[in-house]
Design an enzyme around this catalytic site. Structure first.
Site, PDB file in Angstrom:
ATOM      1  CG  MET A  30      -5.664  30.809   4.348  1.00 52.83           C
ATOM      2  SD  MET A  30      -5.993  32.368   5.165  1.00 52.83           S
ATOM      3  CE  MET A  30      -7.065  31.862   6.473  1.00 52.83           C
ATOM      4  CG  HIS A  34      -9.691  20.778   8.531  1.00 56.60           C
ATOM      5  ND1 HIS A  34     -10.694  20.750   7.589  1.00 56.60           N
ATOM      6  CD2 HIS A  34      -9.506  22.083   8.826  1.00 56.60           C
ATOM      7  CE1 HIS A  34     -11.121  21.976   7.359  1.00 56.60           C
ATOM      8  NE2 HIS A  34     -10.400  22.817   8.078  1.00 56.60           N
ATOM      9  N   GLY A  36     -11.793  18.707   5.770  1.00 57.36           N
ATOM     10  CA  GLY A  36     -12.501  19.653   4.903  1.00 57.36           C
ATOM     11  C   GLY A  36     -11.646  20.025   3.698  1.00 57.36           C
ATOM     12  CG  HIS A  37      -8.148  22.355   4.200  1.00 62.58           C
ATOM     13  ND1 HIS A  37      -7.929  22.347   5.561  1.00 62.58           N
ATOM     14  CD2 HIS A  37      -8.372  23.648   3.858  1.00 62.58           C
ATOM     15  CE1 HIS A  37      -8.009  23.582   6.024  1.00 62.58           C
ATOM     16  NE2 HIS A  37      -8.281  24.387   5.027  1.00 62.58           N
ATOM     17  N   GLY A 149     -14.558  25.285  -0.213  1.00 63.94           N
ATOM     18  CA  GLY A 149     -15.537  24.637   0.659  1.00 63.94           C
ATOM     19  C   GLY A 149     -16.828  25.438   0.780  1.00 63.94           C
ATOM     20  CG  ASP A 152     -15.144  29.451   4.424  1.00 57.01           C
ATOM     21  OD1 ASP A 152     -15.227  30.074   5.491  1.00 57.01           O
ATOM     22  OD2 ASP A 152     -14.369  28.487   4.269  1.00 57.01           O
TER      23      ASP A 152
HETATM   24  O1  PAF Z   1     -10.842  29.864   2.643  1.00 54.69           O
HETATM   25  C1  PAF Z   1      -9.625  30.088   2.797  1.00 54.69           C
HETATM   26  O2  PAF Z   1      -8.890  29.276   3.365  1.00 54.69           O
HETATM   27  C2  PAF Z   1      -9.039  31.390   2.292  1.00 54.69           C
HETATM   28  O3  PAF Z   1      -9.948  32.432   2.412  1.00 54.69           O
HETATM   29  C3  PAF Z   1      -8.508  31.301   0.849  1.00 54.69           C
HETATM   30  C4  PAF Z   1      -9.626  31.002  -0.141  1.00 54.69           C
HETATM   31  C5  PAF Z   1      -7.452  30.217   0.763  1.00 54.69           C
HETATM   32  C6  PAF Z   1      -7.873  32.636   0.440  1.00 54.69           C
HETATM   33  O4  PAF Z   1      -6.823  32.974   1.278  1.00 54.69           O
END
Ligand code: PAF
Length: 282
Positions: A30, A34, A36-37, A149, A152
């Site tokens: 979204m 950072h 993590g992504h 990740g 979550d």
């Molecule tokens: O984890 C996230 O950033 C969101 O839930 C995702 C998987 C991109 C779906 O919108």
């Protein structure tokens, strides 16, 4: 790095990639990226020839009164970060591109069993929103692998089950949580925290680790452990949403005989909601 705003442009490029035998790795986000992504991008980079990230603040997964309108948007720096990690393309659709019939007229995807506890209880409809957008992204991009990740944890288990149950031919890969030096799990929502709150937030991971120690020492009264952790967090200045010792696969409350566990927790610090988890094998 290629930037795509429409499904058509994206799908044309991906079709060419596929024809030339490239494996596609999808990193849905979204935005407000950072480390993590970027760890997801790195993992995709190692295994796939074409790495595609998506940046889409999905309105369907936000409930009333949540932070949809304030969700941090940092598109230019996100592009720079993705390019610095050799991401090949990024898809940044408008809401109308993803929900051409409107979000109230959208077929929903749900994984009811895994969604009924934890964040699913506190955020009704959240996981339906996540499953719906992730399945749309899977269908649009038809990736070989998709990276999410482990912070979550519940989301990851739900997406894995959805993918298996709906026979979607995508390998879903979980990537370990990235943390700051103090142990705080990296999250875009950490940006909402004031400096003095950041050190308070680190108590979330502390409470998880303390509970693991007690479990490893043989404590079997899970409810008492959950209450202890709740008191610790409250004393530290955090408002507990939930702190649950659960079975790592079913996500149901753990029983005394279960050995494959996950502790899932969510807290509020002011208006900011933080989540974290830890796996425990007894
Ligand atoms: O984890 C996230 O950033 C969101 O839930 C995702 C998987 C991109 C779906 O919108």
């Amino acid at each position: 790095m290629q930037i795509f705003e429409t499904r058509d442009d994206l799908q044309k490029t991906l079709a060419t990639c596929r024809q030339s035998g490239q494996h596609i790795g999808l990193v849905p986000t979204m935005g407000n990226l950072h480390e993590g992504h970027l760890a997801l991008v790195d993992a995709a980079r190692k295994q796939c020839q074409y790495v595609l990230s998506t940046i889409f603040v999905n309105p369907l997964q936000f409930g009333p009164g949540e932070d949809l309108d304030n969700y941090p948007k940092t598109l230019e720096s996100d592009y720079e970060l993705l390019a610095s990690r050799h991401c090949d393309g990024v898809f940044v659709p408008a809401v109308s591109e993803m929900y051409p019939n409107g979000i109230n007229n959208q077929t929903l995807v749900s994984v009811p069993t895994l969604s009924r506890h934890h964040c699913g209880l506190s955020r009704p409809g959240h996981f339906e929103g996540v499953c719906t957008i992730v399945s749309k992204l899977f269908n649009l991009t038809m990736p070989d692998m998709a990276f999410f990740g482990e912070k979550d944890y519940q989301q990851l288990q739900i997406i894995k089950k959805m993918t298996t149950d709906l026979c979607i031919p995508v390998k879903v890969v979980g990537v370990p949580t990235q943390r700051t030096e103090s142990g705080l799990a990296m999250s875009s929502r950490n940006n909402y925290l004031e400096d003095r709150q950041v050190s308070i937030a680190a108590n979330l991971q502390r409470s998880l680790k303390m509970t693991v120690e007690k479990l490893k020492q043989g404590e079997t009264n899970f409810s008492a452990l959950e209450l202890d952790a709740g008191e610790f967090l409250t004393t530290a200045g955090l408002k507990v949403d939930y702190f649950n010792i659960s079975h790592a696969v079913t996500l149901e409350p753990a029983g005394a005989r279960d050995s494959n566990l996950v502790i899932l927790a969510a807290v509020f610090l002011g208006k900011t909601r933080l989540i974290d988890n830890i796996r425990v094998q007894l």
